[in-house]
Design a protein around this motif. Structure first.
Motif, PDB file in Angstrom:
ATOM      1  N   SER A  60     -21.039  31.101  24.015  1.00 44.33           N
ATOM      2  CA  SER A  60     -21.197  32.156  25.020  1.00 44.33           C
ATOM      3  C   SER A  60     -21.817  33.397  24.361  1.00 44.33           C
ATOM      4  O   SER A  60     -21.756  33.580  23.151  1.00 44.33           O
ATOM      5  CB  SER A  60     -19.861  32.492  25.672  1.00 44.33           C
ATOM      6  N   GLU A  61     -22.391  34.222  25.199  1.00 47.35           N
ATOM      7  CA  GLU A  61     -23.068  35.428  24.723  1.00 47.35           C
ATOM      8  C   GLU A  61     -22.067  36.484  24.258  1.00 47.35           C
ATOM      9  O   GLU A  61     -20.995  36.640  24.842  1.00 47.35           O
ATOM     10  CB  GLU A  61     -23.895  36.035  25.856  1.00 47.35           C
ATOM     11  N   VAL A  62     -22.453  37.222  23.237  1.00 40.94           N
ATOM     12  CA  VAL A  62     -21.718  38.416  22.849  1.00 40.94           C
ATOM     13  C   VAL A  62     -22.121  39.491  23.860  1.00 40.94           C
ATOM     14  O   VAL A  62     -23.315  39.685  24.102  1.00 40.94           O
ATOM     15  CB  VAL A  62     -22.086  38.854  21.408  1.00 40.94           C
ATOM     16  N   PRO A  63     -21.162  40.175  24.498  1.00 39.58           N
ATOM     17  CA  PRO A  63     -21.534  41.218  25.458  1.00 39.58           C
ATOM     18  C   PRO A  63     -22.420  42.278  24.814  1.00 39.58           C
ATOM     19  O   PRO A  63     -22.253  42.616  23.636  1.00 39.58           O
ATOM     20  CB  PRO A  63     -20.186  41.817  25.878  1.00 39.58           C
ATOM     21  N   ALA A  64     -23.355  42.811  25.591  1.00 42.19           N
ATOM     22  CA  ALA A  64     -24.317  43.788  25.073  1.00 42.19           C
ATOM     23  C   ALA A  64     -23.621  44.987  24.431  1.00 42.19           C
ATOM     24  O   ALA A  64     -24.033  45.457  23.371  1.00 42.19           O
ATOM     25  CB  ALA A  64     -25.251  44.243  26.192  1.00 42.19           C
ATOM     26  N   ASP A  65     -22.543  45.487  25.057  1.00 45.57           N
ATOM     27  CA  ASP A  65     -21.802  46.613  24.487  1.00 45.57           C
ATOM     28  C   ASP A  65     -21.209  46.261  23.126  1.00 45.57           C
ATOM     29  O   ASP A  65     -21.142  47.106  22.232  1.00 45.57           O
ATOM     30  CB  ASP A  65     -20.671  47.045  25.417  1.00 45.57           C
ATOM     31  N   PHE A  66     -20.771  45.021  22.978  1.00 40.06           N
ATOM     32  CA  PHE A  66     -20.198  44.579  21.712  1.00 40.06           C
ATOM     33  C   PHE A  66     -21.294  44.402  20.657  1.00 40.06           C
ATOM     34  O   PHE A  66     -21.092  44.705  19.489  1.00 40.06           O
ATOM     35  CB  PHE A  66     -19.465  43.257  21.872  1.00 40.06           C
ATOM     36  N   ALA A  67     -22.432  43.873  21.055  1.00 43.77           N
ATOM     37  CA  ALA A  67     -23.515  43.569  20.116  1.00 43.77           C
ATOM     38  C   ALA A  67     -23.984  44.812  19.376  1.00 43.77           C
ATOM     39  O   ALA A  67     -24.422  44.728  18.230  1.00 43.77           O
ATOM     40  CB  ALA A  67     -24.685  42.921  20.852  1.00 43.77           C
ATOM     41  N   GLU A  68     -23.870  45.954  20.007  1.00 43.14           N
ATOM     42  CA  GLU A  68     -24.307  47.216  19.403  1.00 43.14           C
ATOM     43  C   GLU A  68     -23.250  47.847  18.504  1.00 43.14           C
ATOM     44  O   GLU A  68     -23.526  48.804  17.798  1.00 43.14           O
ATOM     45  CB  GLU A  68     -24.702  48.203  20.503  1.00 43.14           C
ATOM     46  N   ASP A  69     -22.043  47.327  18.543  1.00 44.46           N
ATOM     47  CA  ASP A  69     -20.932  47.895  17.775  1.00 44.46           C
ATOM     48  C   ASP A  69     -20.702  47.073  16.511  1.00 44.46           C
ATOM     49  O   ASP A  69     -20.453  45.878  16.585  1.00 44.46           O
ATOM     50  CB  ASP A  69     -19.676  47.876  18.651  1.00 44.46           C
ATOM     51  N   PRO A  70     -20.754  47.699  15.330  1.00 45.68           N
ATOM     52  CA  PRO A  70     -20.586  46.928  14.086  1.00 45.68           C
ATOM     53  C   PRO A  70     -19.211  46.270  13.947  1.00 45.68           C
ATOM     54  O   PRO A  70     -19.076  45.292  13.227  1.00 45.68           O
ATOM     55  CB  PRO A  70     -20.799  47.969  12.981  1.00 45.68           C
ATOM     56  N   TRP A  71     -18.179  46.742  14.648  1.00 45.09           N
ATOM     57  CA  TRP A  71     -16.841  46.157  14.569  1.00 45.09           C
ATOM     58  C   TRP A  71     -16.650  45.032  15.578  1.00 45.09           C
ATOM     59  O   TRP A  71     -15.776  44.183  15.416  1.00 45.09           O
ATOM     60  CB  TRP A  71     -15.766  47.226  14.789  1.00 45.09           C
ATOM     61  N   LEU A  72     -17.451  45.025  16.652  1.00 40.12           N
ATOM     62  CA  LEU A  72     -17.255  44.055  17.727  1.00 40.12           C
ATOM     63  C   LEU A  72     -18.418  43.074  17.877  1.00 40.12           C
ATOM     64  O   LEU A  72     -18.383  42.216  18.751  1.00 40.12           O
ATOM     65  CB  LEU A  72     -17.055  44.779  19.064  1.00 40.12           C
ATOM     66  N   ASN A  73     -19.428  43.174  17.039  1.00 44.28           N
ATOM     67  CA  ASN A  73     -20.674  42.427  17.261  1.00 44.28           C
ATOM     68  C   ASN A  73     -20.564  40.909  17.137  1.00 44.28           C
ATOM     69  O   ASN A  73     -21.536  40.203  17.386  1.00 44.28           O
ATOM     70  CB  ASN A  73     -21.799  42.953  16.378  1.00 44.28           C
ATOM     71  N   ARG A  74     -19.405  40.403  16.812  1.00 43.91           N
ATOM     72  CA  ARG A  74     -19.190  38.942  16.781  1.00 43.91           C
ATOM     73  C   ARG A  74     -18.105  38.499  17.762  1.00 43.91           C
ATOM     74  O   ARG A  74     -17.708  37.344  17.769  1.00 43.91           O
ATOM     75  CB  ARG A  74     -18.823  38.485  15.375  1.00 43.91           C
ATOM     76  N   HIS A  75     -17.629  39.422  18.576  1.00 43.13           N
ATOM     77  CA  HIS A  75     -16.542  39.133  19.503  1.00 43.13           C
ATOM     78  C   HIS A  75     -17.078  38.670  20.858  1.00 43.13           C
ATOM     79  O   HIS A  75     -18.128  39.102  21.306  1.00 43.13           O
ATOM     80  CB  HIS A  75     -15.680  40.374  19.717  1.00 43.13           C
ATOM     81  N   ARG A  76     -16.318  37.790  21.489  1.00 40.87           N
ATOM     82  CA  ARG A  76     -16.576  37.366  22.858  1.00 40.87           C
ATOM     83  C   ARG A  76     -15.450  37.914  23.726  1.00 40.87           C
ATOM     84  O   ARG A  76     -14.472  38.450  23.224  1.00 40.87           O
ATOM     85  CB  ARG A  76     -16.578  35.830  22.969  1.00 40.87           C
ATOM     86  N   VAL A  77     -15.582  37.764  25.037  1.00 47.54           N
ATOM     87  CA  VAL A  77     -14.579  38.253  25.979  1.00 47.54           C
ATOM     88  C   VAL A  77     -13.782  37.084  26.537  1.00 47.54           C
ATOM     89  O   VAL A  77     -14.347  36.053  26.900  1.00 47.54           O
ATOM     90  CB  VAL A  77     -15.257  39.014  27.139  1.00 47.54           C
ATOM     91  N   LEU A  78     -12.476  37.252  26.609  1.00 49.26           N
ATOM     92  CA  LEU A  78     -11.606  36.342  27.344  1.00 49.26           C
ATOM     93  C   LEU A  78     -10.905  37.180  28.402  1.00 49.26           C
ATOM     94  O   LEU A  78     -10.185  38.127  28.071  1.00 49.26           O
ATOM     95  CB  LEU A  78     -10.556  35.711  26.438  1.00 49.26           C
ATOM     96  N   ALA A  79     -11.141  36.855  29.676  1.00 47.25           N
ATOM     97  CA  ALA A  79     -10.554  37.605  30.780  1.00 47.25           C
ATOM     98  C   ALA A  79      -9.502  36.750  31.477  1.00 47.25           C
ATOM     99  O   ALA A  79      -9.814  35.678  31.992  1.00 47.25           O
ATOM    100  CB  ALA A  79     -11.643  38.024  31.759  1.00 47.25           C
ATOM    101  N   PHE A  80      -8.273  37.232  31.475  1.00 42.02           N
ATOM    102  CA  PHE A  80      -7.142  36.501  32.040  1.00 42.02           C
ATOM    103  C   PHE A  80      -6.759  37.072  33.403  1.00 42.02           C
ATOM    104  O   PHE A  80      -6.625  38.279  33.550  1.00 42.02           O
ATOM    105  CB  PHE A  80      -5.929  36.595  31.104  1.00 42.02           C
ATOM    106  N   THR A  81      -6.627  36.183  34.368  1.00 41.43           N
ATOM    107  CA  THR A  81      -6.115  36.543  35.688  1.00 41.43           C
ATOM    108  C   THR A  81      -4.729  35.948  35.795  1.00 41.43           C
ATOM    109  O   THR A  81      -4.558  34.726  35.627  1.00 41.43           O
ATOM    110  CB  THR A  81      -7.033  35.978  36.798  1.00 41.43           C
ATOM    111  N   ASN A  82      -3.760  36.802  36.032  1.00 46.05           N
ATOM    112  CA  ASN A  82      -2.356  36.351  36.067  1.00 46.05           C
ATOM    113  C   ASN A  82      -1.983  35.590  34.800  1.00 46.05           C
ATOM    114  O   ASN A  82      -1.279  34.582  34.852  1.00 46.05           O
ATOM    115  CB  ASN A  82      -2.077  35.501  37.304  1.00 46.05           C
ATOM    116  N   GLY A  83      -2.503  36.036  33.660  1.00 46.38           N
ATOM    117  CA  GLY A  83      -2.162  35.431  32.377  1.00 46.38           C
ATOM    118  C   GLY A  83      -2.863  34.125  32.074  1.00 46.38           C
ATOM    119  O   GLY A  83      -2.504  33.441  31.121  1.00 46.38           O
ATOM    120  N   ARG A  84      -3.894  33.756  32.878  1.00 45.81           N
ATOM    121  CA  ARG A  84      -4.574  32.471  32.683  1.00 45.81           C
ATOM    122  C   ARG A  84      -6.086  32.620  32.795  1.00 45.81           C
ATOM    123  O   ARG A  84      -6.592  33.437  33.542  1.00 45.81           O
ATOM    124  CB  ARG A  84      -4.135  31.468  33.739  1.00 45.81           C
ATOM    125  N   CYS A  85      -6.797  31.763  32.045  1.00 45.38           N
ATOM    126  CA  CYS A  85      -8.246  31.625  32.202  1.00 45.38           C
ATOM    127  C   CYS A  85      -8.623  30.207  31.774  1.00 45.38           C
ATOM    128  O   CYS A  85      -7.853  29.523  31.114  1.00 45.38           O
ATOM    129  CB  CYS A  85      -9.018  32.670  31.421  1.00 45.38           C
TER     130      CYS A  85
END
Length: 106
Positions: A60-85
């Motif tokens: 999956s893609e690294v979010p654009a906001d993360f890609a520009e940040d040296p601390w987050l540039n390798r992170h992906r997003v996990l979004a949980f709805t009611n504790g699940r995804c």
């Protein structure tokens, strides 16, 4: 004999964990912190989640906001709805005490 033990090597991905509310808006799991790294973790296969989950997240893609940040540039997003995804045929769950864990879809 085939080379190496690559099949047994640990596979991991860095993620920032979010909660999705009923309106679809995202907030970090620790919303009181100004630092998104407080809501970040590393998922490792086969320790925390199956390898298919890690591979899907790595694809999956690294979010654009993360890609520009040296601390987050390798992170992906996990979004949980009611504790699940769902990722790669697995249901991931988030618990404040136990973190992220997977259960196989049926």
């Amino acid at each position: 004999m085939t080379g190496g033990g690559n099949e047994l090597a640990e596979l991991s991905v860095r993620v920032v964990l979010y909660h999705r509310n009923q309106d679809g808006e995202l907030s970090p799991v620790y919303p009181d912190s100004d630092d998104l790294l407080e809501s970040a973790t590393v998922l490792a296969a086969p320790i925390n989640v199956p390898a298919a989950v890690v591979r899907a997240l790595l694809d999956s893609e690294v979010p654009a906001d993360f890609a520009e940040d040296p601390w987050l540039n390798r992170h992906r997003v996990l979004a949980f709805t009611n504790g699940r995804c769902r990722v790669a045929g697995y249901e991931l769950r988030y618990h404040d005490k136990f973190g992220v864990y997977a259960s196989e879809e049926t």
